[in-house]
Enzyme design. Structure first.
Site, PDB file in Angstrom:
ATOM      1  N   HIS A  48      28.769 -50.823 -55.500  1.00 42.23           N
ATOM      2  CA  HIS A  48      28.875 -52.012 -55.200  1.00 42.23           C
ATOM      3  C   HIS A  48      28.527 -52.388 -54.176  1.00 42.23           C
ATOM      4  CE1 HIS A  48      33.434 -50.881 -56.661  1.00 42.23           C
ATOM      5  NE2 HIS A  48      33.462 -50.066 -55.771  1.00 42.23           N
ATOM      6  N   ARG A  73      24.207 -43.414 -56.264  1.00 41.90           N
ATOM      7  CA  ARG A  73      25.694 -43.811 -56.761  1.00 41.90           C
ATOM      8  C   ARG A  73      25.407 -44.800 -57.873  1.00 41.90           C
ATOM      9  NH1 ARG A  73      32.475 -44.899 -55.605  1.00 41.90           N
ATOM     10  NH2 ARG A  73      30.965 -47.126 -53.963  1.00 41.90           N
ATOM     11  N   ASP A  87      14.666 -40.967 -62.541  1.00 41.47           N
ATOM     12  CA  ASP A  87      12.961 -41.585 -62.998  1.00 41.47           C
ATOM     13  C   ASP A  87      12.752 -41.644 -61.311  1.00 41.47           C
ATOM     14  OD1 ASP A  87      12.350 -42.355 -66.385  1.00 41.47           O
ATOM     15  OD2 ASP A  87      12.138 -40.416 -65.565  1.00 41.47           O
ATOM     16  N   GLU A 152      38.821 -40.559 -60.283  1.00 45.96           N
ATOM     17  CA  GLU A 152      39.646 -41.815 -59.204  1.00 45.96           C
ATOM     18  C   GLU A 152      40.759 -42.458 -59.857  1.00 45.96           C
ATOM     19  OE1 GLU A 152      36.781 -43.496 -57.583  1.00 45.96           O
ATOM     20  OE2 GLU A 152      35.108 -43.735 -59.454  1.00 45.96           O
ATOM     21  N   ASP A 178      40.542 -45.351 -55.353  1.00 51.37           N
ATOM     22  CA  ASP A 178      40.773 -46.687 -56.556  1.00 51.37           C
ATOM     23  C   ASP A 178      41.956 -45.877 -56.946  1.00 51.37           C
ATOM     24  OD1 ASP A 178      36.980 -47.084 -56.760  1.00 51.37           O
ATOM     25  OD2 ASP A 178      39.082 -48.620 -57.561  1.00 51.37           O
TER      26      ASP A 178
HETATM   27  O1  LIG Z   1      37.248 -44.741 -54.483  1.00 53.93           O
HETATM   28  C1  LIG Z   1      36.565 -44.823 -53.541  1.00 53.93           C
HETATM   29  O2  LIG Z   1      37.309 -44.521 -52.309  1.00 53.93           O
HETATM   30  C2  LIG Z   1      35.459 -44.568 -53.593  1.00 53.93           C
HETATM   31  O3  LIG Z   1      34.855 -44.092 -54.769  1.00 53.93           O
HETATM   32  C3  LIG Z   1      34.540 -45.071 -52.853  1.00 53.93           C
HETATM   33  C4  LIG Z   1      34.465 -46.498 -52.117  1.00 53.93           C
HETATM   34  O4  LIG Z   1      34.085 -46.937 -53.917  1.00 53.93           O
HETATM   35  C5  LIG Z   1      33.466 -46.720 -51.343  1.00 53.93           C
HETATM   36  O5  LIG Z   1      33.444 -48.306 -51.754  1.00 53.93           O
HETATM   37  C6  LIG Z   1      34.728 -47.164 -49.757  1.00 53.93           C
HETATM   38  O6  LIG Z   1      34.897 -48.051 -50.564  1.00 53.93           O
END
Ligand SMILES: O=C(O)C(=O)C[C@H](O)[C@@H](O)CO
Length: 255
Positions: A48, A73, A87, A152, A178
Site C-alpha cells: 500500500h 511485504r 535478491d 484476509e 481486508d
Molecule cells: O487487511 C489488513 O488489515 C492488512 O493487511 C493490514 C493493512 O494492509 C495495513 O495497511 C493497515 O491498514
C-alpha cells in the site's frame, strides 16, 4: 560463510511474541528513525505504500543491524517480485491475499532455490549475498527465509487448513481490514463478527504449530489477539502515528 541467520524466523518458531510496526512512509530516513525504537521488527510495506525496489532496498539497508528485523511485504504473489525482494536482501516476506493451498505452495517455491523451488539465481550481483561476498549463499539461503502469508478473505479462511499444511510456511497473518471488507464490514475491522473471525483464525494457526500474525492499533484487541496466540503482532503504523501527532500539535495552537 553462510547466509545471515534470520533471528526473526527462529524466534517466531520458538513461539516468542514479537512486536513491530508497519512502515508506510516509504523513506529510508524515516525508516532509520523507526529503527531507533525498540521494536522486534519493522515491516516495509510494498503493497500500500509508494515503494519501488530501490526504496525497499534503501530501507532494508538502513534498518539492518539497528536492532529491529526488517520484513518486506510484497504487493502480490508474483514470483518475479519475490525474486527481486530476496535478491535485495529481504529474508522475511509477507505476501498478501492468499486464498488456497496451491497458491501458498507456489509462493513457497518462489522463495526457494532448486530443488525446493524456482527462485532464479542471481546471487553474483545481489545484495542478498553481499554481492557474492558470501560464498555459501546459494546453498544456505533457503534455510533462512521466513515466509508469512496473509489470509484476509472468507475464501482464505475456508482454505486456512490447506494453507497451514504447506511445508515451509512459517506463519499466517490475518488482515483485519481486508477481512472486514470481505465480510461486508468495510472500514470496520473492529466489528464483532470480524474480531471473532480473526481470533478464531489465530487460534487455528497456533494450533497448527505456525506463527500467527495480526495488525491492530486497538490495544484491547491486541491483548485479545495475543491471548488467542498471536506472536507476530503489529501494533502501529508510522504514517498514522506521524499524522496524528502533527494534527494534535496543530490543534493545540489553533486557538
Ligand atoms: O487487511 C489488513 O488489515 C492488512 O493487511 C493490514 C493493512 O494492509 C495495513 O495497511 C493497515 O491498514
Amino acid at each position: 560463510m553462510p547466509a545471515p541467520v534470520n533471528t526473526l524466523k527462529h524466534r517466531l518458531a520458538k513461539g516468542d511474541v514479537l512486536h513491530g510496526i508497519w512502515l508506510g512512509l516509504a523513506d529510508a530516513y524515516a525508516a532509520e528513525i523507526a529503527a531507533s525504537a525498540d521494536f522486534d521488527w519493522l515491516l516495509i510495506d510494498g503493497e500500500h505504500a509508494p515503494n519501488d525496489i530501490r526504496s525497499l532496498s534503501a530501507q532494508l539497508a538502513v534498518i539492518e543491524g539497528k536492532g529491529p528485523v526488517p520484513i518486506l511485504r510484497l504487493p502480490d504473489d508474483d514470483p518475479a517480485k519475490i525474486k527481486q525482494a530476496l535478491d535485495i536482501g529481504a529474508q522475511t516476506l509477507l505476501v498478501p491475499m492468499v486464498e488456497t493451498g496451491a497458491q501458498a505452495e507456489a509462493i513457497l517455491r518462489a522463495t526457494r532455490y532448486a530443488p525446493e523451488g524456482i527462485r532464479g539465481v542471481g546471487s553474483a550481483l545481489a545484495r542478498a549475498s553481499r554481492f557474492a561476498a558470501i560464498p555459501d549463499y546459494l546453498t544456505s539461503a533457503n534455510a533462512q527465509i521466513c515466509l508469512l502469508l496473509q489470509v484476509e478473505s472468507r475464501a482464505g479462511l475456508a482454505a486456512l487448513d490447506d494453507i497451514l499444511a504447506v511445508p515451509g510456511v512459517d506463519g499466517v497473518f490475518i488482515g483485519p481490514s481486508d477481512l472486514a471488507a470481505d465480510l461486508r464490514h468495510l472500514g470496520n475491522p473492529g466489528h464483532p463478527e470480524v474480531k471473532a473471525a480473526v481470533l478464531d483464525a489465530l487460534r487455528r494457526i497456533r494450533a497448527a504449530g505456525r506463527s500467527a500474525g495480526v495488525l491492530s492499533t486497538d490495544a484491547g484487541f491486541i491483548a485479545d489477539c495475543t491471548a488467542a496466540g498471536a506472536n507476530f503482532v503489529g501494533v502501529g503504523i508510522d504514517v498514522t502515528l506521524f499524522a496524528t501527532a502533527l494534527r494534535q500539535l496543530a490543534r493545540q495552537y489553533r486557538g
